[in-house]
Scaffold this motif. Structure first.
Motif, short mmCIF file in Angstrom:
data_model
loop_
_atom_site.label_atom_id
_atom_site.label_comp_id
_atom_site.label_asym_id
_atom_site.label_seq_id
_atom_site.Cartn_x
_atom_site.Cartn_y
_atom_site.Cartn_z
N LEU A 145 0.82 -1.20 0.00
CA LEU A 145 0.00 0.00 0.00
C LEU A 145 0.86 1.26 0.00
CD1 LEU A 145 -2.92 0.69 0.03
CD2 LEU A 145 -2.78 0.96 2.48
N LEU A 146 1.91 1.23 0.83
CA LEU A 146 2.83 2.37 0.84
C LEU A 146 3.39 2.60 -0.54
CD1 LEU A 146 5.21 2.39 3.91
CD2 LEU A 146 3.49 4.05 3.26
N ALA A 147 3.78 1.48 -1.18
CA ALA A 147 4.37 1.60 -2.51
C ALA A 147 3.35 2.17 -3.48
CB ALA A 147 4.85 0.23 -2.98
N VAL A 148 2.10 1.70 -3.40
CA VAL A 148 1.07 2.20 -4.31
C VAL A 148 0.88 3.70 -4.11
CG1 VAL A 148 -1.41 2.18 -4.77
CG2 VAL A 148 -0.17 0.03 -4.58
N LEU A 149 0.84 4.12 -2.85
CA LEU A 149 0.60 5.54 -2.58
C LEU A 149 1.77 6.41 -3.02
CD1 LEU A 149 -1.21 5.71 0.86
CD2 LEU A 149 -2.13 6.09 -1.41
N ASN A 150 2.99 5.88 -2.85
CA ASN A 150 4.14 6.74 -3.07
C ASN A 150 4.80 6.57 -4.43
OD1 ASN A 150 3.94 7.91 -0.57
ND2 ASN A 150 5.13 6.28 0.40
N ARG A 151 4.48 5.46 -5.13
CA ARG A 151 5.25 5.19 -6.34
C ARG A 151 4.42 5.07 -7.60
NH1 ARG A 151 9.22 6.01 -3.81
NH2 ARG A 151 10.58 4.62 -2.64
N THR A 152 3.10 5.05 -7.49
CA THR A 152 2.30 4.85 -8.70
C THR A 152 1.58 6.14 -9.07
OG1 THR A 152 0.32 4.22 -7.52
CG2 THR A 152 1.85 2.46 -8.07
N PRO A 153 1.18 6.25 -10.36
CA PRO A 153 0.42 7.44 -10.78
C PRO A 153 -0.86 7.60 -9.97
CG PRO A 153 1.06 6.11 -12.67
CD PRO A 153 1.45 5.34 -11.47
N LEU A 154 -1.55 6.47 -9.68
CA LEU A 154 -2.79 6.57 -8.91
C LEU A 154 -2.50 7.18 -7.54
CD1 LEU A 154 -5.79 6.02 -8.42
CD2 LEU A 154 -5.15 3.78 -7.54
N GLY A 155 -1.40 6.69 -6.93
CA GLY A 155 -1.04 7.21 -5.61
C GLY A 155 -0.78 8.71 -5.68
N LEU A 156 -0.06 9.12 -6.72
CA LEU A 156 0.26 10.53 -6.88
C LEU A 156 -1.02 11.35 -7.01
CD1 LEU A 156 2.57 12.56 -7.29
CD2 LEU A 156 2.28 12.23 -9.75
N GLN A 157 -1.94 10.84 -7.84
CA GLN A 157 -3.19 11.57 -8.03
C GLN A 157 -4.00 11.61 -6.75
OE1 GLN A 157 -5.19 9.88 -11.40
NE2 GLN A 157 -3.76 10.79 -12.85
N MET A 158 -3.98 10.48 -6.03
CA MET A 158 -4.71 10.45 -4.77
C MET A 158 -4.19 11.51 -3.82
SD MET A 158 -5.19 6.43 -4.02
CE MET A 158 -4.97 6.65 -2.29
N ARG A 159 -2.86 11.58 -3.72
CA ARG A 159 -2.28 12.57 -2.80
C ARG A 159 -2.59 13.98 -3.28
NH1 ARG A 159 3.47 11.66 -2.73
NH2 ARG A 159 3.14 10.34 -4.53
N ALA A 160 -2.55 14.16 -4.60
CA ALA A 160 -2.84 15.49 -5.13
C ALA A 160 -4.27 15.91 -4.77
CB ALA A 160 -2.66 15.48 -6.65
N VAL A 161 -5.21 14.98 -4.96
CA VAL A 161 -6.61 15.30 -4.68
C VAL A 161 -6.80 15.58 -3.20
CG1 VAL A 161 -8.95 14.40 -4.70
CG2 VAL A 161 -7.49 14.07 -6.67
N THR A 162 -6.10 14.80 -2.37
CA THR A 162 -6.22 15.01 -0.93
C THR A 162 -5.75 16.39 -0.54
OG1 THR A 162 -5.61 12.72 -0.72
CG2 THR A 162 -5.65 14.02 1.28
N GLN A 163 -4.63 16.80 -1.14
CA GLN A 163 -4.05 18.06 -0.69
C GLN A 163 -4.79 19.27 -1.23
OE1 GLN A 163 0.12 17.74 -1.53
NE2 GLN A 163 0.28 15.99 -0.13
N ASN A 164 -5.17 19.21 -2.49
CA ASN A 164 -5.88 20.35 -3.03
C ASN A 164 -6.76 19.91 -4.17
OD1 ASN A 164 -6.78 22.73 -4.13
ND2 ASN A 164 -4.88 23.82 -3.71
N ARG A 165 -8.00 19.68 -3.84
CA ARG A 165 -8.95 19.10 -4.80
C ARG A 165 -9.14 20.00 -6.01
NH1 ARG A 165 -13.54 15.84 -5.10
NH2 ARG A 165 -12.37 14.58 -3.63
#
Lengths: 386, 563, 249
Positions: free
Chosen positions: B426-446
């Protein structure tokens, strides 16, 4: 000053609700006691405690509405205050059994004899006196709410965090009351009550009196809640609900206001629990279950939070529906309840009463604007655009 | 629905090694030892003439009086034939009979009204016979002693080190003073260090019971104390009252030493149990850490999604049981991706159907998803019935092994490993994949993410699907250690929320630390307070903890978490 | 500091940092009695954080904040500071949307703030008169029974200023009062604030230069968490460092 505040509580709506409740308080017992069996208007015997139970639930929903609807605190632990009030009453009823229990011990309740208690635990002292139990009904839930709220509100735990820790609170109490060595009858709780204030619980007159007491208690709670929400205090509570930090910058100690609402609400819930127990004849730890507390929320939501009539309507409707469903389609009750949660939050966020009130206001506004536009008193045709 | 939470629902967990379809076939341990002995015997018995000799002796057993029989016993022992040990065992237990029709010496075990017979020497099955067709070979106390010492001699002198080790261990347990002499002889001849140590300990156990000299006894006590287990503790405690006054302090010192050591092992065992509970909590909470922590969505139906995962496992096993029994050991490997898929789809449906209408209204989300949880529970109850369903452990998940002083069950070990793997992935998915990147982006500033061309609704649905899919995989794991019933989810939902809130919302590492801390704390409190009270303490602790740190241990800024 | 006539608000060497970022860096500021002071500065200069510190929302890491000479504001919470007489208007207008205009003002009116006084409060004729005056000042008399949610953006700004007046503070902190207002409204607001400043101190944070010119106030320029320049608007706009960091070349 206080009388003026109370007078203000009696606006048109409040007076109407109180009048209806007092009518019910007289009519239902009277029809049950004085009309002959088989009369079409007679309330059957088993219906009296059932309706009385609904009224205590309505009181509980009203209590929750005071904190949730008016102050924005979604408590998922109000069942705990209800149950504590119920236990305080249950302890009094237990001690009234005296030596008529299975083990005929004049002091110890049956379950204590069964669990080899040698003497009464200290926290059971005094519960043989009604006045003491009555004080505890108010004091125990109130004190728990006060202490819990004092910690929670002072450290500014809000929103879902608060909801989750209230749920943890009732869950912890659930686990605690399941324990036999807590001294509250463990799993089975308190039951087999005989009489209250010397009157046998099975007697029709006692049931009628308990029903009337529930209706009057609900009416009084309604007046108190009305006095709160229609005062400046109530306006501050709504202000806290809508913009907590803004209220702080106006100089209000938000924590104190929340604490007041939370404690008052817990006290009302406790009284409701105390009236509930003699009418259903049992109190057990299941009342602390988190699921029960969430169910209270749905009664309030269905009826309409942020209105005082809403929770009463919601509690009676949902529970009547539950009684009907569990009688006719027991398997489908959970589907219905689950569906109700989803439907109300998605489609009826203001609840039944809220939606009706909104519709009424819209209708009035339309009339006014129509009158302004064509200068006539004629009711406007509903236009297709609306 | 009032009172739907049953009493002590947490207490009714499946025991660690419940017999499943697989291990019902495994045998009783003593049976196993015997089979092993026979196998060993076959290995070492090479000469058939020798074997004949043994058989002749066996056939001579029923004849003559007790003293004749004693002589035969020693002769049998003298052959050194491994098979004799089992035979003598049976003799000592009074299980040897002569079959009247052919005079054959057989071992008989009661089986219903009749006796199940096996060849006394080879263990070959010989059918059943009524008691009237058998004559018991009688033994008295003297013979029993003779049998014991013969067995001791046979096994202590056996050429096979494991047999000798076992013999020495059984001597340690019995601590029969009669065996002292024999043990001395065996010890002198012993070369294997492990066996030698066991023999010495056994000798020490015997010596403290005899009237040997103070010096010798003190040495024996030290030896036992060095062993440091409960057995040694019991022996020393037993010896304490009757010991000579000079020896008392030595014994007390020994007892204290063992108790210290045991306390340490107990502590380690508690840590292990705690880690095991913590990994279960982690599995249950990790999906929630995504939906609640990252998205800020309160999903009260999370527990029910875990339950769906467990039921997927059940369904997979049902298909395997009826159609492909050979694949049973792979059932979890098949169920895992399937459960992920099923629950992820359910999760996406929930997000699209309900939750997306309620963004920014966390309290309403809480209520709607609670309603959903009731709905899912009742659906499962209608389809699969209200009772517990049996989900079997594949063979590699069953049983336990000892690691130093710890007893470790395979299923718990695998679940810890699994939880950590899921966490890492899960850590890898969040930190290393495009989906993870998009997820973090949406979380920080929708709004920003949306204007950068990220399809935020799609990301929301995928994030929720991911969190739900992980919950489903947790369900697969939990089906191995918990009852699979419609209420499975309810018992985890509060704990999961506690973990996420304690660890800090929006922080996966916080969830890890939170889960393990709560697990270990719970297990350390249990011995002092009992399971229920320990749980209450933990709840109260978290309630107080949130007052101190409303954002948890590792607070991060997340979107719309507070109302 | 002059012990006989201490300034109303006194900040000295105040610093605060969030996660390593220094939002306020060794800031010193003085607001005199009856003074109208404007504070300008680029985004991230620490204007809002400074207000948070004064009103007790944020605790400074170091430095002193004193009100009316000897009241240490760093030890008090929001409610206590508000009761001392410091009113604040937020950048985003925050009024109580589900209350009427009248109730918004009544809530703000300077009265005992404890629970039971609020419960048993009845507006006296004097209170009603005062609220009506304020309504007239902020030009919302016509809409007194309207829910605040139904007001326009500019009206909400004015209602919030009205609430400040009802609070009767000694010091008003006004964060971007004219954001989203029409030019005419802006001029009116400047007039209103000048009027208010006759009887109390006002600190205005604003970006709109013409508005600040209308205010005719002393200007303090903040940049990177500390004071860059102080003086009249003409004085500071001539300062090369101000031009560099804020006004642009």
């Amino acid at each position: 000053m206080i009388t003026r505040t109370l007078l203000r509580a009696f606006d048109g709506k409040t007076s109407l609700v109180v009048a209806i409740l007092i009518t019910i308080a007289i009519a239902v017992p009277a029809s049950n006691l004085y009309l002959p069996v088989g009369h079409p208007l007679r309330v059957p015997n088993h219906f009296v405690p059932l309706l009385g139970k609904y009224l205590t639930y309505a009181m509980l929903a009203l209590a929750l509405d005071l904190v949730w609807g008016y102050c924005g605190i979604l408590s998922l632990g109000h069942g705990a205050f209800f149950a504590l009030g119920g236990y305080a009453m249950g302890m009094y009823l237990m001690r009234q059994i005296g030596d008529r229990g299975v083990y005929a011990n004049p002091i110890l309740p049956d379950f204590m004899v069964f669990l080899n208690y040698q003497e009464l635990p200290w926290f059971w002292y005094g519960f043989d006196m009604f006045w003491f139990a009555a004080i505890m009904v108010v004091l125990v839930p109130g004190l728990l709410a006060f202490v819990f709220g004092w910690f929670a509100f002072r450290s500014r735990v809000t929103g879902v965090y608060l909801s989750i820790i209230t749920q943890a609170m009732t869950y912890a109490l659930l686990l605690a009351f399941f324990r036999n060595d807590m001294g509250f009858g463990g799993n089975n709780g308190l039951t087999d009550f005989k009489d209250i204030l010397g009157a046998p619980l099975q007697a029709g007159s006692t049931r009628a009196a308990l029903f009337a007491a529930s209706a009057i208690a609900l009416a009084l709670s309604f007046i108190v809640c009305s006095a709160i929400v229609r005062s400046k205090l109530g306006k501050v509570l709504v202000a806290v609900r809508d913009a907590e930090s803004r209220t702080r910058f106006l100089g209000y100690r938000v924590d104190n206001y929340k604490l007041f609402a939370f404690t008052a609400s817990a006290v009302i819930a406790g009284i409701a629990g105390a009236l509930y127990v003699p009418q259903v004849g049992i109190i057990n730890p299941g009342e602390f279950a988190p699921a029960n507390s969430i169910e209270i929320v749905i009664w309030t939501a269905v009826g309409g939070r942020g209105t005082l009539v809403g929770p009463i309507v919601g509690a009676v409707l949902v529970n009547a529906g539950k009684s009907w469903f569990t009688g006719v389609f027991p398997e489908f009750w959970l589907f219905a309840l689950g569906g109700l949660f989803v439907a109300v939050t998605l489609f009826l966020p203001k609840g039944i009463v809220g939606a009706l009130a909104q519709g009424w206001t819209a209708l009035k506004a339309r009339r006014v604007s129509a009158r302004a536009e064509d200068g006539s008193d004629a009711a406007p045709e509903p236009s297709p655009a609306e | 629905m009032r009172g739907r939470w049953p009493a002590g629902q947490k207490g009714a967990r499946k025991s660690e090694n419940i017999p499943s379809a697989v291990d019902t076939k495994t045998m009783h341990p003593t049976c196993l030892i015997r089979t092993l002995l026979v196998a060993l015997a076959l290995l070492f018995t090479t000469s058939s003439a020798f074997a004949q000799d043994v058989e002749a002796l066996v056939n001579a057993l029923p004849e003559g009086g007790y003293s004749d029989r004693e002589k035969v016993i020693f002769d049998l022992a003298a052959t050194g034939d491994e098979r004799v040990a089992g035979l003598l065992d049976a003799l000592g237990e009074g299980d040897l009979y002569v079959r009247e029709e052919d005079g054959r010496v057989v071992a008989g075990k009661r089986a219903g009204r009749d006796y199940a017979l096996t060849d006394a020497l080879t263990g070959e099955e010989l059918g059943t016979a009524p008691s009237s067709a058998l004559e018991k070979i009688r033994v008295n106390n003297r013979l029993r002693r003779a049998v014991r010492s013969a067995i001791g001699q046979l096994t202590l002198m056996s050429p096979s080190p494991p047999v000798r080790l076992r013999a020495a261990r059984s001597l340690l347990r019995n601590a029969d003073p009669d065996s002292l002499e024999l043990l001395g002889t065996a010890l002198a001849a012993e070369t294997d260090p492990q066996v030698k140590k066991m023999m010495e300990t056994a000798r020490a156990a015997i010596i403290i019971k005899t009237d040997a000299g103070i010096e010798e006894k003190a040495a024996a006590i030290d030896l036992l104390a060095a062993r440091g287990d409960r057995e040694a503790l019991a022996m020393l405690t037993g010896a304490h009252s009757s010991a000579a006054p000079e020896l008392q302090p030595v014994i007390e010192r020994g007892i204290a030493g063992i108790e210290r050591k045991l306390a340490m092992w107990d502590g380690l065992q508690n840590v292990w149990y705690g880690l095991s509970l913590g990994s279960v909590l982690l599995l249950a909470a990790i999906g929630l850490a995504i939906t609640f922590g990252v998205m800020g969505v309160i999903n009260m139906a999370h527990g029910e999604i875990v339950m769906l995962g467990a039921y997927t496992t059940f369904a997979v096993q049902q298909v395997i049981r009826t159609s492909f029994p050979g694949l049973f050991d792979y059932s979890l490997a098949i169920a895992l991706p399937l459960a992920f898929l099923v629950t992820a789809l359910v999760g996406i449906a929930i997000e699209r159907g309900i939750i997306r209408w309620l963004y920014g209204r966390p309290l309403e989300t809480l209520l709607a998803t609670w309603g959903l949880s009731l709905f899912l529970q009742q659906t499962v109850r209608t389809i699969f019935g209200p009772n517990n369903r049996e989900v079997g452990n594949p063979s590699w998940m069953s049983g336990a092994f000892d690691l130093a002083g710890l007893s470790i069950t395979w299923n718990r070990l695998w679940i810890i490993v699994f939880a950590l793997v899921v966490f890492a992935v899960l850590l890898a998915v969040l930190n290393r994949t495009p989906l993870g990147l998009q997820m973090r982006a949406v979380t920080q500033n929708r709004r920003m993410a949306s204007s950068m061309g990220i399809r935020t609704p799609w990301v929301d649905a995928m994030t929720f699907g991911l969190g739900s899919g992980i919950a489903g995989m947790a369900g697969v794991a939990l089906s191995q250690i918990d009852n699979v019933s419609p209420n499975l989810g309810q018992s985890y939902i509060i704990d999961s929320f506690m973990v996420v809130v304690f660890g800090g919302v929006g922080n996966l590492w916080g969830t890890l630390v939170g889960a393990l801390t709560l697990g270990v704390a719970n297990k350390f409190l249990e011995p002092y307070a009992g399971a229920v009270l320990a749980k209450i303490f933990i709840l109260v602790f978290i309630i107080l903890f949130i007052q101190r740190r409303p954002r948890g241990l590792f607070a991060l800024k997340g979107r719309a978490v507070d109302a | 500091m002059d012990q006989n006539h201490p300034p109303l608000l006194y900040l000295d060497g105040v610093s605060v940092s969030f996660d390593g970022f220094k939002a306020i860096n060794n800031l010193s500021l003085i607001v005199q009695h009856g003074e109208l002071q404007a504070i300008i500065g680029p985004n991230g200069a620490g204007k809002t954080t400074m207000m948070d510190i004064i009103t007790g929302k944020t605790r400074p890491d170091e430095g002193e904040v004193f009100f009316a000479g000897d009241v240490d504001l760093t030890r008090l919470d929001e409610a206590a500071i508000a009761e001392l007489g410091i009113g604040r208007k937020f950048q985003k207008p925050t009024v109580f949307e589900s209350h009427t205009v009248w109730d918004n003002l009544e809530l703000a009116l300077k009265k005992p703030r404890d629970v039971f006084s609020a419960w048993f409060y009845h507006p006296s004729e004097e209170d009603v008169g005062r609220l009506e005056d304020i309504l007239a000042t902020i030009r919302l008399t016509e809409r007194r029974e309207e829910l605040a949610a139904n007001l326009s953006h500019g009206q909400k700004q004015w209602l919030e200023i009205g609430m400040l007046l009802a609070q009767d503070p000694k010091l008003l902190l006004v964060d971007e009062p004219v954001a989203g207002m029409t030019d005419a409204e802006t001029v009116e607001t400047a007039k209103l604030l000048r009027e208010i400043a006759k009887s109390r101190s006002v600190v205005v944070v604003e970006h709109d230069m013409s508005f600040i010119r209308d205010l005719a106030a002393r200007v303090t320029v903040l940049a990177e968490g500390s004071v860059l320049a102080q003086g009249s608007l003409d004085h500071v706009s001539a300062d090369p460092r101000v031009i560099e960091s804020y006004l642009g070349r």
